[in-house]
Design a protein around this motif. Sequence first.
Motif, PDB file in Angstrom:
ATOM      1  N   ILE A  58       0.847  -1.203   0.000  1.00  0.00           N
ATOM      2  CA  ILE A  58       0.000   0.000   0.000  1.00  0.00           C
ATOM      3  C   ILE A  58       0.879   1.249   0.000  1.00  0.00           C
ATOM      4  CG2 ILE A  58      -1.802   1.270   1.237  1.00  0.00           C
ATOM      5  CD1 ILE A  58      -2.725  -1.382  -0.031  1.00  0.00           C
ATOM      6  N   GLU A  59       1.931   1.231   0.791  1.00  0.00           N
ATOM      7  CA  GLU A  59       2.853   2.372   0.839  1.00  0.00           C
ATOM      8  C   GLU A  59       3.522   2.591  -0.517  1.00  0.00           C
ATOM      9  OE1 GLU A  59       7.070   3.451   2.947  1.00  0.00           O
ATOM     10  OE2 GLU A  59       5.637   2.261   4.103  1.00  0.00           O
ATOM     11  N   GLN A  60       3.940   1.515  -1.166  1.00  0.00           N
ATOM     12  CA  GLN A  60       4.569   1.618  -2.484  1.00  0.00           C
ATOM     13  C   GLN A  60       3.583   2.151  -3.516  1.00  0.00           C
ATOM     14  OE1 GLN A  60       6.519  -1.933  -3.849  1.00  0.00           O
ATOM     15  NE2 GLN A  60       7.765  -2.123  -2.001  1.00  0.00           N
ATOM     16  N   GLN A  61       2.339   1.714  -3.450  1.00  0.00           N
ATOM     17  CA  GLN A  61       1.317   2.207  -4.371  1.00  0.00           C
ATOM     18  C   GLN A  61       1.103   3.707  -4.185  1.00  0.00           C
ATOM     19  OE1 GLN A  61      -1.985  -0.366  -3.399  1.00  0.00           O
ATOM     20  NE2 GLN A  61      -1.643  -1.618  -5.214  1.00  0.00           N
ATOM     21  N   GLN A  62       1.026   4.132  -2.939  1.00  0.00           N
ATOM     22  CA  GLN A  62       0.829   5.551  -2.653  1.00  0.00           C
ATOM     23  C   GLN A  62       2.013   6.386  -3.145  1.00  0.00           C
ATOM     24  OE1 GLN A  62      -1.951   6.920  -1.589  1.00  0.00           O
ATOM     25  NE2 GLN A  62      -2.934   4.936  -1.385  1.00  0.00           N
ATOM     26  N   GLU A  63       3.241   5.892  -2.918  1.00  0.00           N
ATOM     27  CA  GLU A  63       4.434   6.600  -3.383  1.00  0.00           C
ATOM     28  C   GLU A  63       4.459   6.686  -4.905  1.00  0.00           C
ATOM     29  OE1 GLU A  63       7.920   4.760  -1.757  1.00  0.00           O
ATOM     30  OE2 GLU A  63       7.359   5.237   0.311  1.00  0.00           O
ATOM     31  N   PHE A  64       4.110   5.599  -5.578  1.00  0.00           N
ATOM     32  CA  PHE A  64       4.094   5.590  -7.031  1.00  0.00           C
ATOM     33  C   PHE A  64       3.065   6.567  -7.564  1.00  0.00           C
ATOM     34  CE2 PHE A  64       2.398   3.854 -11.037  1.00  0.00           C
ATOM     35  CZ  PHE A  64       3.544   3.957 -11.816  1.00  0.00           C
ATOM     36  N   LEU A  65       1.859   6.540  -7.004  1.00  0.00           N
ATOM     37  CA  LEU A  65       0.804   7.448  -7.430  1.00  0.00           C
ATOM     38  C   LEU A  65       1.220   8.902  -7.214  1.00  0.00           C
ATOM     39  CD1 LEU A  65      -2.031   7.837  -8.532  1.00  0.00           C
ATOM     40  CD2 LEU A  65      -2.888   7.619  -6.195  1.00  0.00           C
ATOM     41  N   ALA A  66       1.835   9.196  -6.069  1.00  0.00           N
ATOM     42  CA  ALA A  66       2.292  10.562  -5.793  1.00  0.00           C
ATOM     43  C   ALA A  66       3.370  10.973  -6.790  1.00  0.00           C
ATOM     44  CB  ALA A  66       2.816  10.653  -4.362  1.00  0.00           C
ATOM     45  N   PHE A  67       4.304  10.066  -7.108  1.00  0.00           N
ATOM     46  CA  PHE A  67       5.375  10.362  -8.065  1.00  0.00           C
ATOM     47  C   PHE A  67       4.799  10.647  -9.450  1.00  0.00           C
ATOM     48  CE2 PHE A  67       8.220   8.667 -11.357  1.00  0.00           C
ATOM     49  CZ  PHE A  67       9.271   9.581 -11.230  1.00  0.00           C
ATOM     50  N   ILE A  68       3.887   9.806  -9.916  1.00  0.00           N
ATOM     51  CA  ILE A  68       3.288   9.982 -11.237  1.00  0.00           C
ATOM     52  C   ILE A  68       2.506  11.287 -11.293  1.00  0.00           C
ATOM     53  CG2 ILE A  68       1.558   9.062 -12.848  1.00  0.00           C
ATOM     54  CD1 ILE A  68       4.252   7.578 -12.849  1.00  0.00           C
ATOM     55  N   THR A  69       1.765  11.604 -10.244  1.00  0.00           N
ATOM     56  CA  THR A  69       1.005  12.849 -10.197  1.00  0.00           C
ATOM     57  C   THR A  69       1.942  14.042 -10.240  1.00  0.00           C
ATOM     58  OG1 THR A  69      -0.740  11.747  -8.935  1.00  0.00           O
ATOM     59  CG2 THR A  69      -0.708  14.160  -8.878  1.00  0.00           C
ATOM     60  N   TYR A  70       3.041  13.978  -9.486  1.00  0.00           N
ATOM     61  CA  TYR A  70       4.027  15.061  -9.457  1.00  0.00           C
ATOM     62  C   TYR A  70       4.640  15.274 -10.840  1.00  0.00           C
ATOM     63  CZ  TYR A  70       8.454  17.441  -8.625  1.00  0.00           C
ATOM     64  OH  TYR A  70       9.514  18.296  -8.696  1.00  0.00           O
ATOM     65  N   ILE A  71       5.056  14.200 -11.503  1.00  0.00           N
ATOM     66  CA  ILE A  71       5.668  14.294 -12.828  1.00  0.00           C
ATOM     67  C   ILE A  71       4.664  14.833 -13.843  1.00  0.00           C
ATOM     68  CG2 ILE A  71       6.647  12.951 -14.736  1.00  0.00           C
ATOM     69  CD1 ILE A  71       8.591  13.388 -12.446  1.00  0.00           C
ATOM     70  N   ARG A  72       3.422  14.384 -13.762  1.00  0.00           N
ATOM     71  CA  ARG A  72       2.394  14.847 -14.689  1.00  0.00           C
ATOM     72  C   ARG A  72       2.179  16.344 -14.549  1.00  0.00           C
ATOM     73  NH1 ARG A  72      -2.769  16.083 -14.892  1.00  0.00           N
ATOM     74  NH2 ARG A  72      -3.231  15.538 -12.758  1.00  0.00           N
ATOM     75  N   ILE A  73       2.114  16.823 -13.324  1.00  0.00           N
ATOM     76  CA  ILE A  73       1.912  18.255 -13.083  1.00  0.00           C
ATOM     77  C   ILE A  73       3.163  19.041 -13.481  1.00  0.00           C
ATOM     78  CG2 ILE A  73       1.586  19.995 -11.266  1.00  0.00           C
ATOM     79  CD1 ILE A  73      -0.227  17.878  -9.868  1.00  0.00           C
ATOM     80  N   GLN A  74       4.338  18.541 -13.120  1.00  0.00           N
ATOM     81  CA  GLN A  74       5.600  19.226 -13.416  1.00  0.00           C
ATOM     82  C   GLN A  74       5.789  19.431 -14.919  1.00  0.00           C
ATOM     83  OE1 GLN A  74       9.098  17.032 -12.295  1.00  0.00           O
ATOM     84  NE2 GLN A  74      10.418  18.836 -12.334  1.00  0.00           N
TER      85      GLN A  74
END
Length: 111
Positions: A58-74
Amino acid sequence: MIQMKDRTLAQQHQWQIKYPGIESFVFNNKWVDCLMSRNNLSNRRRITIAQLLPDDLIEQQQEFLAFITYIRIQHDYPLTLVETGARTVSIRTTGHEKTNFTIVLNAWQMG
């Protein structure tokens, strides 16, 4: 296994009557390959070793989702939403599809 079963069946009287000369037929690998191809069959193996999910999944999923969201916005990547079950998804391309490939990631948040 198919070859052994077919050889056994070829020795049975009922098949020898229906197909004269079947007892001398050679059930080789090429014959099996053609049989499987004609009937849309393929070899599958049952696996007994299952991949264990990590304890911190669950922690890895949350980190991955946060990373993808950050890159998409950036990088200002557009968010593509399509109807469930859609056969195609239209995406912007650079016109160089023959020299490169595109990876489309799908992430969702488990609630």
